[in-house]
Scaffold this active site. Structure first.
Site, mmCIF file in Angstrom:
data_model
loop_
_atom_site.group_PDB
_atom_site.id
_atom_site.type_symbol
_atom_site.label_atom_id
_atom_site.label_comp_id
_atom_site.label_asym_id
_atom_site.label_seq_id
_atom_site.Cartn_x
_atom_site.Cartn_y
_atom_site.Cartn_z
ATOM 1 N N CYS A 1 -40.147 -33.889 4.831
ATOM 2 C CA CYS A 1 -39.696 -33.799 6.157
ATOM 3 C C CYS A 1 -38.177 -34.475 6.574
ATOM 4 O O CYS A 1 -37.520 -33.904 7.212
ATOM 5 C CB CYS A 1 -40.619 -34.044 7.210
ATOM 6 S SG CYS A 1 -42.455 -33.985 6.822
ATOM 7 N N HIS B 1 -53.258 -27.602 2.686
ATOM 8 C CA HIS B 1 -52.384 -27.417 1.520
ATOM 9 C C HIS B 1 -52.159 -28.609 0.774
ATOM 10 O O HIS B 1 -51.410 -28.544 -0.087
ATOM 11 C CB HIS B 1 -50.854 -26.740 2.125
ATOM 12 C CG HIS B 1 -50.126 -27.439 2.850
ATOM 13 N ND1 HIS B 1 -49.067 -28.153 1.985
ATOM 14 C CD2 HIS B 1 -50.162 -27.980 4.086
ATOM 15 C CE1 HIS B 1 -48.311 -28.770 3.237
ATOM 16 N NE2 HIS B 1 -49.038 -28.676 4.404
HETATM 17 C C1 LIG Z 1 -48.548 -33.319 5.013
HETATM 18 C C2 LIG Z 1 -48.980 -34.426 5.921
HETATM 19 C C3 LIG Z 1 -49.101 -33.788 7.639
HETATM 20 C C4 LIG Z 1 -48.760 -32.673 7.988
HETATM 21 O O1 LIG Z 1 -49.629 -31.875 7.718
HETATM 22 P P1 LIG Z 1 -49.230 -29.979 7.676
HETATM 23 O O2 LIG Z 1 -50.598 -29.418 7.486
HETATM 24 O O3 LIG Z 1 -47.969 -29.675 6.729
HETATM 25 O O4 LIG Z 1 -48.856 -29.843 9.143
HETATM 26 C C5 LIG Z 1 -49.349 -35.038 8.356
HETATM 27 N N1 LIG Z 1 -49.857 -36.154 7.828
HETATM 28 C C6 LIG Z 1 -49.691 -36.373 6.443
HETATM 29 C C7 LIG Z 1 -50.069 -37.741 6.076
HETATM 30 C C8 LIG Z 1 -49.114 -35.511 5.653
HETATM 31 O O5 LIG Z 1 -49.182 -35.932 4.254
#
Ligand SMILES: *Cc1c(COP(=O)(O)O)cnc(C)c1O
Length: 386
Positions: A316, A193
């Site tokens: 987050c 995503h």
């Molecule tokens: C968004 C993000 C995640 C988490 O990924 P998800 O697919 O939302 O669990 C982990 N590390 C970084 C650097 C991110 O930007």
């Protein structure tokens, strides 16, 4: 709607949605079943694995599909018997909190400091390595301040020492050209995503020969490394989005970089602002600015009232009152850390968006400063000095 939160998530690419739809309707079969219709679904997963592998320079059998960046990071960190882990103070929570948890279970963790741009020094990494170090995990590009790490330089050190290196490359994959062989890493996390794919799906690259226990146990899916019936539509959508994103890098990287630089230049014309993160080695879409004398959170709400989406630090931690651990790691004062706002640009942003944003942002900053006791104090003392 002005959307500047692409580091939190991106809109789905139409090609991803289109590729997914048949697997949410007529092609519903379990890819592990033996009849022909199910074998077609299995073949589609195999094709997706090949596409994801080639997008990052891996072999298909080195790609393990997961539920996203968070699971990939958890797997990389928890999948090896860990005595001593080296990571950094500026990791995503999906690495940082796993390390905190492992510490409670008796693992020792070294958190490398960053310089004031968010970069880790290779010398610090080399000095932290111990005979019992079992894993090094360093983020490829910081999600809050956009600083890109010299991972290839770090892997020279870890490979020399024979220690596996994991990198959270969620912000890099699909935005910046990347090759796991050139990076020299043993494990790499990515998430759909963040490059126009669906939420809830990602992958972990595991270099052939790297020992890694499964995190989720059950069926034999993903060659016994990740049990559970595959998120078929998600995997197909991720592969379609990634193939398109990679094909567009040659035009999108310079275009978004130019937009980024235009936005940085314009915002820094507002007095008492500063750029957080690196000037040079920076994600194409990342703009992180501290606005002195005001709260990033208040500014965010002002922007929201005018249909403009940005973020304070990481999505987050929005709603939490503590300043971002990343900005603190860079050595910002509480005031500057709390006054920070991240604008992350993506495929849908144009130069018009930048202009429209500035027409909202500039008066919002002025309005909040006029209400700010900190700003009032500042004006009084500077008048006094004159
Ligand atoms: C968004 C993000 C995640 C988490 O990924 P998800 O697919 O939302 O669990 C982990 N590390 C970084 C650097 C991110 O930007």
């Amino acid at each position: 709607m002005l959307y500047f939160d692409n580091a939190a998530t991106t809109p789905m690419r139409p090609c991803a949605l289109e590729a997914m739809l048949p697997f949410l309707s007529e092609n519903f079969y379990n890819p592990s079943s033996v009849y022909g219709s199910a074998r077609k679904v299995r073949a589609a997963i195999d094709d997706a694995r090949g596409a994801v592998a080639s997008a990052i320079g891996a072999n298909p059998d080195e790609i393990f599909f997961t539920s996203g960046g968070t699971e990939s990071n958890n797997h990389a960190l928890k999948g090896l018997p860990a005595k001593h882990i080296i990571t950094t103070a500026a990791e995503h929570h999906a690495v940082l909190y796993v390390c905190k948890h492992l510490e409670k279970l008796g693992c020792e963790v070294t958190y490398l400091p960053t310089d004031n741009e968010g970069t880790i020094r290779a010398d610090d990494l080399a000095a932290a390595i111990r005979p019992d170090t079992s894993l090094v995990s360093i983020i490829s590009a910081n999600n809050e301040v956009g600083t890109i790490s010299p991972i290839a330089k770090f892997s020279e050190i870890t490979n020399q020492a024979g220690i596996p290196l994991h990198t959270d490359a969620v912000q890099m994959v699909g935005n910046v050209p990347l090759d796991v062989k050139k990076l020299g890493v043993q494990m790499l996390s990515l998430s759909a995503h963040k490059f126009g794919g669906p939420k809830g799906v990602g992958a972990l690259y595991v270099k052939k020969g790297t020992p890694l226990f499964p995190l989720i146990l059950g069926g034999a899916q993903e060659r016994n490394r990740r049990a559970g019936t595959e998120n078929v539509a998600g995997i197909i959508g991720m592969s379609a989005a990634l193939s398109e994103a990679i094909a567009e890098i040659p035009t999108e990287l310079p275009r978004i970089t130019a937009l980024r630089d235009e936005l940085i230049k314009k915002i820094l014309q507002i007095p008492h602002t500063c750029l957080n993160g690196a000037r040079e080695n920076r994600l194409p879409g990342n703009v992180n600015i501290s606005f002195r004398f005001i709260e990033g959170e208040s500014l965010l709400l002002h922007l929201d009232m005018q249909n403009c989406c940005a973020s304070t630090g990481s999505a987050c931690s929005s709603g939490a009152l503590e300043p971002s651990h990343v900005l603190m790691a860079l050595g910002l004062s509480h005031e500057l850390a709390n006054g920070a706002l991240r604008f992350s640009l993506g495929a849908q942003n144009t130069s018009d968006d930048i202009e429209n944003l500035m027409n909202i942002l500039t008066p919002a900053v002025e309005k909040l400063r006029n209400l700010s006791p900190l700003y009032d104090d500042f004006l009084k003392t500077s008048e006094h000095r004159r």
